[in-house]
Design an enzyme around this catalytic site. Structure first.
Site, PDB file in Angstrom:
ATOM      1  N   GLY A 105      69.975  10.963 -25.219  1.00 53.49           N
ATOM      2  CA  GLY A 105      68.650  11.169 -26.144  1.00 53.49           C
ATOM      3  C   GLY A 105      68.991  12.008 -27.394  1.00 53.49           C
ATOM      4  O   GLY A 105      69.941  12.913 -27.115  1.00 53.49           O
ATOM      5  N   ASP A 127      61.991   7.796 -30.613  1.00 50.88           N
ATOM      6  CA  ASP A 127      62.346   8.111 -29.570  1.00 50.88           C
ATOM      7  C   ASP A 127      63.017   9.452 -29.381  1.00 50.88           C
ATOM      8  O   ASP A 127      64.158   9.929 -28.771  1.00 50.88           O
ATOM      9  CB  ASP A 127      63.419   7.122 -29.009  1.00 50.88           C
ATOM     10  CG  ASP A 127      63.740   7.185 -27.429  1.00 50.88           C
ATOM     11  OD1 ASP A 127      62.971   8.127 -26.705  1.00 50.88           O
ATOM     12  OD2 ASP A 127      64.461   6.508 -26.733  1.00 50.88           O
ATOM     13  N   HIS A 182      67.332  17.535 -25.863  1.00 49.80           N
ATOM     14  CA  HIS A 182      68.218  17.975 -24.722  1.00 49.80           C
ATOM     15  C   HIS A 182      68.925  19.496 -25.229  1.00 49.80           C
ATOM     16  O   HIS A 182      68.927  19.557 -26.512  1.00 49.80           O
ATOM     17  CB  HIS A 182      69.322  17.073 -24.219  1.00 49.80           C
ATOM     18  CG  HIS A 182      68.850  15.891 -23.654  1.00 49.80           C
ATOM     19  ND1 HIS A 182      68.149  15.934 -22.520  1.00 49.80           N
ATOM     20  CD2 HIS A 182      68.542  14.520 -24.185  1.00 49.80           C
ATOM     21  CE1 HIS A 182      67.856  14.566 -22.106  1.00 49.80           C
ATOM     22  NE2 HIS A 182      67.920  13.746 -23.185  1.00 49.80           N
ATOM     23  N   ASN A 188      57.760  10.766 -18.878  1.00 51.75           N
ATOM     24  CA  ASN A 188      58.906  11.199 -18.020  1.00 51.75           C
ATOM     25  C   ASN A 188      59.081  12.757 -18.073  1.00 51.75           C
ATOM     26  O   ASN A 188      60.354  13.002 -18.261  1.00 51.75           O
ATOM     27  CB  ASN A 188      60.023  10.415 -18.439  1.00 51.75           C
ATOM     28  CG  ASN A 188      60.668  10.587 -19.765  1.00 51.75           C
ATOM     29  OD1 ASN A 188      59.803  11.099 -20.617  1.00 51.75           O
ATOM     30  ND2 ASN A 188      61.805  10.374 -20.005  1.00 51.75           N
ATOM     31  N   HIS A 228      61.985   0.517 -28.300  1.00 44.13           N
ATOM     32  CA  HIS A 228      63.534   0.525 -28.684  1.00 44.13           C
ATOM     33  C   HIS A 228      64.379  -0.522 -28.618  1.00 44.13           C
ATOM     34  O   HIS A 228      65.364  -0.531 -27.818  1.00 44.13           O
ATOM     35  CB  HIS A 228      64.301   2.013 -28.473  1.00 44.13           C
ATOM     36  CG  HIS A 228      64.106   2.233 -26.793  1.00 44.13           C
ATOM     37  ND1 HIS A 228      64.382   1.369 -25.859  1.00 44.13           N
ATOM     38  CD2 HIS A 228      63.666   3.348 -26.037  1.00 44.13           C
ATOM     39  CE1 HIS A 228      64.150   1.944 -24.614  1.00 44.13           C
ATOM     40  NE2 HIS A 228      63.508   3.198 -25.047  1.00 44.13           N
ATOM     41  N   ARG A 278      58.735  17.017 -23.783  1.00 50.17           N
ATOM     42  CA  ARG A 278      58.894  17.813 -22.579  1.00 50.17           C
ATOM     43  C   ARG A 278      57.892  18.825 -22.229  1.00 50.17           C
ATOM     44  O   ARG A 278      56.888  18.623 -21.717  1.00 50.17           O
ATOM     45  CB  ARG A 278      60.356  18.567 -22.950  1.00 50.17           C
ATOM     46  CG  ARG A 278      61.439  17.720 -23.731  1.00 50.17           C
ATOM     47  CD  ARG A 278      62.059  16.593 -22.749  1.00 50.17           C
ATOM     48  NE  ARG A 278      63.262  16.072 -23.294  1.00 50.17           N
ATOM     49  CZ  ARG A 278      63.581  14.997 -22.951  1.00 50.17           C
ATOM     50  NH1 ARG A 278      63.058  14.156 -22.011  1.00 50.17           N
ATOM     51  NH2 ARG A 278      64.765  14.535 -23.304  1.00 50.17           N
TER      52      ARG A 278
END
Ligand code: DOR
Ligand code: ZN
Ligand code: ZN
Length: 440
Positions: A320, A301, A305, A95, A228, A65
């Site tokens: 996630g 992965d 959050h 992303n 994944h 992030r």
């Protein structure tokens, strides 16, 4: 000769067997291995008796992030989680907000990571809608391209055969792997019920997506990496194409060790994409890893959050989970309980990802390799999200019994984490961005 550091009398894995040795480290590299009493003089010594001395894990799939989502995670908290989890190299997905589609954003991420990291941080880039506009000046600073066919980083991009071929060509031109999230749903497929969510992101959808990339790849030599893998059928399809050295794949601990039925129907805590599958799929993934060598890497992965996003009912919850602090304990528990060999552990967590990423100086404990090392104690303990260094504290592995605990983490010869404390100064250890050596 005086070396910088000696890890004295730890347990090394040599040809799948435990062997007591000391490891000498000098100028950030592994200098050599010595029997008890034969070690060179050293400026520092770390008593490693009773501890496993292993290559630091290379987690090639994390979302750290930072930038506009620093409330979820930033390079400081994310790399603290890595170091505490025995992970010495992470590769960060594009992303983010904003996404990595330009050199400007990549440089902002590199600058941020440089000042805040505790471990090596590499980067992936997304691919702009107009591929010709990709800025080749980014190439030396990335380790691959990542695409999300079901949720493209650029509005309106459709992953048809032509687009996939253009992406493969770009990857090949830059000698980088193309990573993709196999899912053939489209952004407009919004689930109105939980059942619909699982239908949209089904195993059939995963397999169909992989097939479309394989079809597009028929005449291309580009390297394709499947992120994944979550279904038995996907692993089977990879096995069929295994002769192609250009096809590699990863699996997450949660898809191997959990299944959807382990959680209450409306529980968003275990929501992730791809979703957890059946116990059969989970079992077949473990088997695909060990028996068939279908899977090259274990990657977490790590997708942090906020608590509010995870405690929401399933449909509204964010997909996630954090993974950097649970991979090593979970996977080494498999080794200690005899369900996985040391060779498979070292291959999937260390040397495999190094090979996929093209990092010839990492992932193995050998003379001349980077001194990225984790010391691990065999010890029973229970996973508790509240103790994570990651900002994301909700884990579907809460309360799980595990048998391995990282005690010290060494990055580029620098001890960064030791007995639950961070001992290196922020931004000192490791490399950012991680680059292939020939590009230096
Ligand atoms: O569960 C997921 N979380 N799957 C993805 O593909 C993206 C990731 C995220 O960035 O949160
Ligand atoms: Zn993904
Ligand atoms: Zn991801």
């Amino acid at each position: 000769m005086t070396v910088d550091l000696v890890l004295k009398d730890g347990i090394l894995i040599v040809s799948d067997r435990e062997s007591v040795r000391s490891v000498a480290i000098d100028e950030g590299k592994i200098e050599g291995f010595y029997k008890h009493g034969k070690e060179p003089r050293s400026k520092e010594t770390l008593d490693s008796r009773g501890l496993y001395v292993l290559p630091g894990l290379i987690d090639m799939h994390v979302h750290l992030r930072d930038l506009d989502q620093s409330n979820k995670e930033d390079y400081e908290s994310g790399t603290m989680a890595a170091a505490a989890g025995g992970v010495t190299t992470v590769v960060d997905m594009p992303n983010s907000v904003p996404p990595v589609l330009s050199k400007e954003v990549l440089d902002r991420k590199i600058k941020s990571a440089l000042s805040k990291r505790y471990v090596n941080v590499g980067f992936y880039a997304g691919i702009p809608k107009d591929i010709k506009s990709f800025d080749a000046a980014m190439a030396p600073d990335i380790l691959g391209f990542k695409v999300y066919p079901h949720a493209p980083l650029t509005e309106g991009t459709v992953y048809d055969r032509k687009r996939i071929q253009e992406c493969l060509k770009l990857a090949k031109d830059h000698n980088l792997p193309l990573l993709f999230h196999p899912d053939s749903s489209s952004k407009g497929d919004i689930a109105k019920s939980q059942e619909e969510y699982f239908r949209i992101h089904s195993c059939e959808s995963e397999v169909r997506s992989l097939q479309s990339f394989l079809d597009a790849k028929v005449e291309y030599e580009a390297r394709l990496h499947v992120c994944h893998v979550s279904c038995a059928a996907t692993a089977r399809l990879i096995l069929e194409h295994r002769a192609e050295q250009t096809l590699t794949a990863e699996v997450t601990p949660h898809h191997m060790f959990l299944s959807g039925g382990d959680f209450a129907h409306d529980d968003g805590r275990a929501k992730m994409l791809p979703p957890l599958r059946s116990p059969y799929d989970a079992k077949m993934l473990s088997e695909a890893l060990s028996t068939k060598c279908v899977l090259d890497c274990i990657a977490s992965d790590h997708a942090p959050h906020t608590d509010a996003e995870k405690t929401a009912p399933f449909l509204e919850a964010a997909a996630g989970i954090p993974g950097l602090e649970t991979t090593l304990p979970l996977v080494l528990t498999e080794v200690f309980e005899g369900r996985m060999s040391w060779i498979d552990f070292l291959r999937c967590c260390c040397s495999g990802p190094a090979a996929v990423l093209g990092l010839p100086n990492k992932g193995i404990l050998a003379q001349g390799y980077d001194a990225d090392i984790v010391l691990v104690r065999r010890q029973e303990w229970y996973i508790s999200g509240a103790d994570f260094y990651s900002k994301a504290k909700i884990t579907p592995f809460e309360g799980r019994r595990v048998l391995a605990r990282p005690i010290s983490t060494i990055v580029g010869g620098e001890v960064v984490y030791h007995e639950e404390e961070f001992v290196a100064r922020l931004g000192i250890a490791g490399q950012v961005p991680v680059r292939k050596p020939y590009q230096l």
